[in-house]
Write an enzyme that holds these catalytic residues in place. Structure first.
Site, PDB file in Angstrom:
ATOM      1  CB  THR A  41      -0.926   0.003   1.225  1.00 43.91           C
ATOM      2  OG1 THR A  41      -1.750  -1.159   1.179  1.00 43.91           O
ATOM      3  CG2 THR A  41      -1.789   1.238   1.265  1.00 43.91           C
ATOM      4  N   GLY A  89       2.337  -3.109   8.287  1.00 39.99           N
ATOM      5  CA  GLY A  89       2.707  -3.433   9.659  1.00 39.99           C
ATOM      6  C   GLY A  89       4.148  -3.897   9.757  1.00 39.99           C
ATOM      7  CD  GLU A 116      -3.648  -7.651   2.071  1.00 37.65           C
ATOM      8  OE1 GLU A 116      -3.589  -8.101   0.906  1.00 37.65           O
ATOM      9  OE2 GLU A 116      -2.744  -6.966   2.574  1.00 37.65           O
TER      10      GLU A 116
END
Length: 676
Positions: free
Chosen positions: A147, A186, A431
């Site tokens: 992303t 993350g 996602e």
């Protein structure tokens, strides 16, 4: 053990009303007695290392809200889970953590959830042999970096580039714009040493689309960022604050050519590009991750239902009699509470069983891919996309409603509910944003509808469109003739859902054909009819869920468990037909009439009456320990109020007299002395 009180007595009485053995249902949920015992042993080790075993001890997560402390706490439990998996190799914490939440809630979560799986899925045998031992031993810690600041679900729009330098045999990873900054992954901020970076492959002047590249982010000696890479944290979020979601910019960072994962697409030493056999293979990691998400959100919804049902069983409030000496009733006695919470429980079981079907579909596709056959990839892709959209939305809405069912206490962190809500809600976006997922399903459905209208055979799982289209063409005045208890027959309810899906899909197909015949390009026609297409896509997915749920419970041998699960399935189906948001799709063509809707609403009440005595045993069947629930309201023994007060008194601000004194001296005292 604490002496019994009113709440624990109520819980014991409710648990004793069950007609089935909840332990046997636990074995069905998790896949067998042996697996359950292994999971319990693993959970005991993890809980002892992280959470403690004293139910009256305030969970550490609730002690403060400092960003740094949250990250360190996240690292602490991530380390325990990583070591647990490395030592015992059971795989329980590869995708979900000790609370059943998606592992991306941990700083190391993407290491096992996406980094290692991507190498397995998209690396060559040589790359797997090199990277997997390093990753699985913890020699390096990986993240999955896709992303960007300016692009998320629309992955084709990602801007990070990987340009081949044939002279040095290297790729140059670069962030050409501010919007190409990698943002949100993350573990990226401070934890990961390596990452799989999704970037646009450029050879010469030609772009070849998105491909995965392994990039070292930090030194393995002192953990400093590699030259040319800027890393940082994106700050506090609504949840997941134990994970260091971060940003990264790349300034002409060089990596070896062999660090592009080449299991499908390949770039040779001379710059020759060999295309993958199927365009969707670049996204195979996302398909696998969506399968994981479907599994985890079902269990998160079950956690919310468990807490709310247990609390509603021991929370006494209100009366249903005008007599002065009438006793207060547990709020689970009220029909609205039963309807909301048992529907949520039925949805949790529906998602859980559908997730098992999704697992089987994915494994079947993977087995064929190992033989070079990608024929199942399109159906697997849209099934995971559609189920991800459906499951995450149902789980997000259900978890929030379960929180509301707990009244004011549900707003407290000590209830465990805010943690569940903020954990499951992001799954509707990560996602693949859900509306985009439904678009992908709709495109596939339109292709399948065209195939059927042309007289050809659709994909095998879509054969219901062929038979349904024949029925639609044979008559313009179709009706469901069921009445009374006929609506308890699974074949009747499935036929209602199937009719709705077939009708909506072919209506959309006809509308698309007309729009294009009138000169609209396909993309414009799709946008014009997008909301109807969403409805058709959701109808298809909900039919899939209904049939998957039914298929799994039909194989349950225990008569008592089968009966309870059948009641849950029926409740799930009847509520889906009669709820206001979806009812129009079933009645607008007259297939189901208003009298039949009233009949089904009455049967909903019958299902609630049958399921209320089973409700506590249903919560027990999910096998959530008090330590992993982290909820004063959801204690298995029902000891809600004593636990809530014990935890409340341990909150740091209640013990920190210095903070209280500072507040008084700086703010309260000046007001009081000024006599405002």
């Amino acid at each position: 053990m604490a002496p019994p009180n009113r709440q624990t007595v109520l819980m014991d009485e409710a648990r004793g009303r069950a007609s089935f053995d909840s332990r046997k249902l636990t074995y069905i949920i998790y896949g067998g007695e042996d697996i359950v015992k292994l999971r319990e042993a693993a959970a005991s080790r993890v809980e002892a290392a992280i959470l403690g075993t004293n139910p009256m001890q305030l969970p550490k997560d609730y002690e403060n809200g400092d960003r740094g402390d949250a990250y360190l706490a996240g690292l602490a439990f991530a380390k325990v889970l990583l070591e647990e998996e490395a030592q015992h190799r059971h795989g329980f914490y590869n995708a979900a953590n000790h609370q059943g939440a998606l592992m991306s809630s941990s700083p190391f979560g993407l290491h096992s959830l996406m980094f290692i799986p991507t190498i397995k899925l998209q690396g060559t045998h040589e790359q797997q042999a090199h990277w997997l031992p390093l990753a699985e031993s913890g020699t390096l810690i990986g993240a999955y970096v896709q992303t960007e600041l300016g692009h998320g679900t629309f992955v084709r729009g990602l801007e990070t580039t990987a340009t081949l330098d044939t002279k040095s045999d290297e790729f140059i990873i670069h962030s050409p714009t501010i919007t190409s900054t990698k943002y949100w992954p993350g573990g990226l901020a401070f934890s990961a040493t390596h990452a799989i970076v999704m970037a646009q492959l450029i050879i010469g002047q030609q772009a070849h689309g998105l491909h995965p590249f392994i990039v070292q982010l930090r030194s393995l000696e002192d953990h400093r960022p590699v030259k040319g890479i800027e890393l940082g944290d994106i700050g506090l979020k609504a949840g997941y604050n134990g994970a260091d979601n971060g940003y990264a910019t790349f300034n002409h960072v060089r990596i070896p050519r062999t660090h592009m994962l080449m299991g499908f697409s390949k770039v040779l030493r001379d710059g020759t590009y060999i295309k993958a056999p199927h365009e969707k293979l670049a996204y195979i990691t996302m398909i696998a991750t969506r399968d994981v998400i479907i599994n985890t959100v079902g269990f998160q919804l079950a956690r919310a239902a468990t807490i709310a049902i247990r609390y509603s069983t021991v929370r006494e409030q209100g009366v249903t009699s005008d007599q002065q000496d009438a006793k207060e009733l547990p709020i689970m006695a009220y029909k609205h509470q039963q309807h909301r919470l048992l529907t949520i429980m039925s949805q949790a079981f529906a998602i859980m069983f559908s997730a098992k079907t999704c697992d089987a579909i994915y494994q079947d596709m993977s087995a064929l891919q190992n033989q070079g056959d990608n024929s199942k990839l399109p159906y697997c892709h849209i099934t995971m996309a559609g189920m991800k959209a459906y499951a995450t939305q149902v789980a997000s809405d259900g978890a929030e409603d379960a929180r509301k069912c707990c009244g004011g206490h549900g707003f407290s962190l000590l209830s465990g509910m805010p943690d569940i809500v903020t954990t499951v809600t992001p799954c509707a976006t990560l996602e693949g944003e859900n509306h985009v997922m439904y678009q992908q399903v709709a495109r596939y459905l339109m292709k399948q509808a065209t195939i059927v209208k042309d007289g050809r055979k659709p994909d095998t799982p879509m054969s219901y469109l062929s038979s349904g289209y024949s029925v639609l063409r044979s008559s313009t005045d179709l009706h469901c003739f069921a009445k009374s208890d006929d609506f308890l027959d699974p074949t009747v309810l499935v036929s209602i859902f199937r009719h709705r899906a077939v009708r909506l899909i072919f209506e959309c197909s006809e509308n698309m054909d007309k729009a294009q015949a009138n000169g609209q390009p396909y993309a414009m026609a799709f946008n014009t009819h997008m909301m109807s297409l969403f409805g058709a896509a959701r109808a298809h997915v909900e039919l899939f869920v209904l049939e998957s749920f039914l298929e799994h419970i039909s194989n349950v041998p225990d008569e008592n468990i089968h009966k309870v699960l059948q009641h849950l399935w029926t409740l799930f189906a009847l509520v889906a037909v009669t709820r206001a948001i979806d009812a129009l799709g079933f009645v607008e063509d007259g297939y189901v009439n208003f009298s039949q809707m009233q009949t089904m609403r009455g049967l909903v009440n019958d299902m609630l009456e049958a399921l209320v005595p089973e409700s506590i045993a249903l919560t027990d069947s999910w096998n959530f320990s008090d330590a992993t629930l982290k909820s004063a309201l959801g204690m298995k023994d029902g000891n809600v109020y004593e636990t809530l007060m014990a935890w409340t008194k341990q909150i740091p601000i209640n013990r920190n007299t210095a903070t209280q004194k500072e507040g008084y001296e700086r703010f309260i005292k000046p007001i009081l002395k000024a006599k405002i």
